[in-house]
Design a protein around this motif. Structure first.
Motif, short mmCIF file in Angstrom:
data_model
loop_
_atom_site.label_atom_id
_atom_site.label_comp_id
_atom_site.label_asym_id
_atom_site.label_seq_id
_atom_site.Cartn_x
_atom_site.Cartn_y
_atom_site.Cartn_z
N UNK A 24 0.85 -1.19 0.00
CA UNK A 24 0.00 0.00 0.00
C UNK A 24 0.89 1.25 0.00
N UNK A 25 0.82 2.08 -1.04
CA UNK A 25 1.67 3.27 -1.10
C UNK A 25 1.43 4.23 0.07
N UNK A 26 0.19 4.35 0.53
CA UNK A 26 -0.09 5.25 1.66
C UNK A 26 0.59 4.74 2.93
N UNK A 27 0.58 3.43 3.14
CA UNK A 27 1.24 2.86 4.31
C UNK A 27 2.75 3.05 4.23
N UNK A 31 4.94 5.14 6.85
CA UNK A 31 6.08 4.50 7.50
C UNK A 31 7.35 5.33 7.32
N UNK A 32 7.53 5.87 6.12
CA UNK A 32 8.69 6.72 5.86
C UNK A 32 8.66 7.93 6.78
N UNK A 85 2.00 12.86 2.68
CA UNK A 85 1.32 13.13 1.41
C UNK A 85 2.28 13.46 0.27
N UNK A 86 3.35 14.19 0.57
CA UNK A 86 4.33 14.52 -0.47
C UNK A 86 5.06 13.26 -0.94
N UNK A 87 5.41 12.40 0.01
CA UNK A 87 6.06 11.14 -0.35
C UNK A 87 5.10 10.27 -1.15
N UNK A 88 3.85 10.22 -0.74
CA UNK A 88 2.84 9.44 -1.46
C UNK A 88 2.70 9.92 -2.90
N UNK A 94 6.06 7.79 -9.49
CA UNK A 94 7.04 6.78 -9.93
C UNK A 94 6.35 5.53 -10.45
N UNK A 95 5.26 5.14 -9.81
CA UNK A 95 4.52 3.95 -10.25
C UNK A 95 3.87 4.17 -11.60
N UNK A 96 3.47 5.39 -11.88
CA UNK A 96 2.85 5.70 -13.16
C UNK A 96 3.87 5.99 -14.23
N UNK A 97 5.14 6.05 -13.84
CA UNK A 97 6.20 6.29 -14.81
C UNK A 97 6.38 7.76 -15.13
#
Length: 99
Positions: A24-27, A31-32, A85-88, A94-97
């Motif tokens: 999960x990208x939000x998790x 965590x970061x 939110x900024x990291x998300x 990055x996932x969308x390229x």
């Protein structure tokens, strides 16, 4: 032994946390932020004087890192500093390229 009192009291349960998958990208973003804030708290605690009448002695020194980590987790769960939110957004980009 009389169990009538304990039978009427509700059991203490922790507040439910949303179930998050490992990918999960939000998790991941939360965590970061928790690790980042925990490191900031640890550095802050290292600069604070740890002597005096309310010092925890050797035990405080041993568990100071654990306390900083748990404080970082708690701060991040409550919304943190707004870093997640900024990291998300960057993770999603990055996932969308579209980095």
């Amino acid at each position: 032994m009389d169990n009538s009192l304990s039978a009427t009291l509700p059991a203490a349960t922790p507040a439910p946390q949303p179930i998050r998958r490992a990918n999960d990208p939000a998790a991941t973003a939360q965590s970061f932020e928790a690790v980042f804030v925990g490191q900031m708290v640890r550095i802050m605690m290292d600069t604070a004087p740890s002597d005096g009448p309310f010092s925890g002695g050797h035990g405080e020194e041993m568990f100071r890192g654990v306390l900083a980590e748990k404080m970082g987790d708690a701060i991040a769960r409550r919304g943190g500093f707004g870093l997640a939110p900024a990291v998300l957004n960057q993770i999603i980009a990055l996932q969308e390229g579209g980095a």
